[in-house]
Design a protein around this motif. Sequence first.
Motif, short mmCIF file in Angstrom:
data_model
loop_
_atom_site.label_atom_id
_atom_site.label_comp_id
_atom_site.label_asym_id
_atom_site.label_seq_id
_atom_site.Cartn_x
_atom_site.Cartn_y
_atom_site.Cartn_z
N ASP A 90 0.78 -1.19 0.01
CA ASP A 90 0.09 -0.11 -0.01
C ASP A 90 0.78 1.23 -0.19
N SER A 91 2.18 1.12 0.15
CA SER A 91 3.01 2.26 0.27
C SER A 91 3.04 3.19 -0.71
N TRP A 92 2.99 2.93 -1.98
CA TRP A 92 3.27 3.76 -3.17
C TRP A 92 1.88 4.39 -3.38
N ASP A 93 0.55 3.88 -3.03
CA ASP A 93 -0.62 4.76 -3.12
C ASP A 93 -0.68 5.71 -1.98
N GLU A 94 0.02 5.30 -0.57
CA GLU A 94 -0.06 6.21 0.38
C GLU A 94 0.95 7.36 0.12
N HIS A 95 1.99 7.23 -0.65
CA HIS A 95 2.90 8.19 -1.16
C HIS A 95 2.07 9.26 -1.61
N GLU A 96 1.26 8.87 -2.82
CA GLU A 96 0.38 9.69 -3.49
C GLU A 96 -0.42 10.65 -2.63
N ARG A 97 -0.97 9.81 -1.59
CA ARG A 97 -2.15 10.51 -0.63
C ARG A 97 -1.47 11.58 0.06
N LEU A 98 -0.10 11.29 0.72
CA LEU A 98 0.50 12.23 1.53
C LEU A 98 0.79 13.47 0.57
N LEU A 99 1.13 13.30 -0.55
CA LEU A 99 1.43 14.44 -1.41
C LEU A 99 0.07 15.30 -1.94
N ALA A 100 -0.99 14.40 -2.13
CA ALA A 100 -2.18 15.25 -2.34
C ALA A 100 -2.61 16.06 -1.03
N ASN A 101 -2.54 15.44 0.21
CA ASN A 101 -2.79 16.14 1.27
C ASN A 101 -2.01 17.59 1.54
N THR A 102 -0.92 17.60 0.97
CA THR A 102 -0.12 18.78 1.18
C THR A 102 -0.42 19.99 -0.04
N GLU A 103 -0.68 19.13 -1.06
CA GLU A 103 -1.03 20.01 -2.34
C GLU A 103 -2.36 20.73 -2.01
N GLU A 104 -3.20 19.90 -1.32
CA GLU A 104 -4.62 20.62 -1.13
C GLU A 104 -4.45 21.90 -0.20
N ILE A 105 -3.61 21.58 0.59
CA ILE A 105 -3.37 22.83 1.84
C ILE A 105 -2.75 24.08 0.95
N VAL A 106 -1.82 23.69 0.05
CA VAL A 106 -0.95 24.75 -0.51
C VAL A 106 -2.01 25.54 -1.58
N ALA A 107 -2.83 24.56 -2.19
CA ALA A 107 -3.83 25.19 -3.02
C ALA A 107 -4.72 26.24 -2.48
N GLU A 108 -5.06 25.93 -1.13
CA GLU A 108 -6.20 26.77 -0.38
C GLU A 108 -5.43 27.97 -0.10
N LEU A 109 -4.14 27.98 -0.06
CA LEU A 109 -3.41 29.35 0.38
C LEU A 109 -3.06 30.16 -1.23
N GLY A 110 -3.47 29.60 -2.02
CA GLY A 110 -3.48 30.43 -3.34
C GLY A 110 -2.22 30.94 -4.00
N VAL A 111 -0.99 30.25 -3.34
CA VAL A 111 0.30 30.55 -3.78
C VAL A 111 0.59 29.77 -4.99
N PRO A 112 1.25 30.33 -6.03
CA PRO A 112 1.83 29.32 -7.16
C PRO A 112 2.93 28.59 -6.50
N TYR A 113 2.69 27.07 -7.14
CA TYR A 113 3.70 26.18 -6.83
C TYR A 113 3.91 25.07 -7.90
N ARG A 114 4.80 24.44 -7.71
CA ARG A 114 5.20 23.12 -8.72
C ARG A 114 5.76 21.91 -7.93
N ILE A 115 5.31 20.94 -8.42
CA ILE A 115 5.76 19.59 -7.70
C ILE A 115 6.68 18.94 -8.55
N VAL A 116 7.70 18.70 -8.09
CA VAL A 116 9.09 17.97 -8.55
C VAL A 116 9.39 16.47 -7.90
N VAL A 117 10.16 15.60 -8.65
CA VAL A 117 10.99 14.58 -8.09
C VAL A 117 12.01 14.74 -7.94
N LEU A 118 12.76 14.66 -6.75
CA LEU A 118 14.00 14.95 -6.48
C LEU A 118 14.93 13.76 -7.29
#
Length: 399
Positions: A277-305
Amino acid sequence: MIDLKAARADADRWRAALARKGAADAFDALLEADERWRSLIPQVDELRTRTKLKGKPLPAELEELQRVKEELRELESDLAQAEAERDRLALLVPNPPDDSVPDGETEDDVLEVRRVGEPPALEEAKEHTEIGRFDMERAARISGSRFGYWVGDAALLALALYRLALDRLVAKGFVPVLPPVLVREEALVGTGWLPADDPNVYQIESEGLYLAGTAEIPLGGLHLGEILGADELPLRYVGFSPCFRSEAGAAGKDTRGMFRVHQFNKVEQFAFTRPEDSWDEHERLLANTEEIVAELGVPYRIVVLPTGDMSKASAKTYDVELWFPSYGRYRETASISNTTDFQARRLGTRYRSDHGPEPVHTLNGTAVVDRMALAVIENFQGGVPDVLQSYGAPAEIRS
């Protein structure tokens, strides 16, 4: 640490993967030490068997027994040393990167996933210290460089941001935690921060403790040495804590304002899951952070290190980068990592699977951090999003 049994069975594939993190030599040294340890085990077992005589031994047998016991003591010492060396080397081998992770070592080597929002068109982009009340000069008097006071409206903005993240994640079923920030060495070793050439942590030698650089460390150790029930998983926690980084390797880097400091606050997600289940969970955690950032209304980008910019423990890390007008570019504000079974093996955290106890998978991810408040201040040039006002932030940063 890595699954040594699996690595031994498919050494070429593991070596190739670890070479992408510059760890092929470390891997080979570990395999050599492991082979040395395994070669001694049957020799020790054979000698132990020879020490078990039936009946009363004859004088000649006693003499032989003493010789075998002496040889056994020497081999047991060799075995213990071989095991210690194998265990030492095992701590130096990182988690191999996932196939989807790009190669490289710098921020220019990241793999961009998406961009959201347009950077604001500002005639004169003021830095956060020109808008909010951040007192680094007075902080330097009592703490030294790279410390600062958040004062007045800026402090209220930051507090609102933390509460927003906590409320959003608790509503999603995460258990809130206020973890200790002083931890023992085994917590740092368990989460992969130690051993390291530059561990980026503060040590309190007199107490045998360290100041945690992130809540990931105490949250990762929350189930140290435990065997969890399969029906308990996933376990999801959200921790709020101050974080401490020595930044020894960052001399002269990001010295402007409050962007890179020794002490900051963060809301951290942490999950224990079944391996499948961990790879689905990885996407879930990312989505949680992205949802919060989206509420702030600040431009952002997602990258893979890239492989050279990941932590030792991570198999794959997403960064959420927010736009900073004063820098004129996106800057890292959140990292979301899947460490697979790497931390769990070091921490001894397992679950009862159908095949017996197996390591869980652990994941961590920033929900919000002080840098996000700085990005809000700079992008809105003192204005405050409605969502943060509802959590006690002022409508405008003035004092």
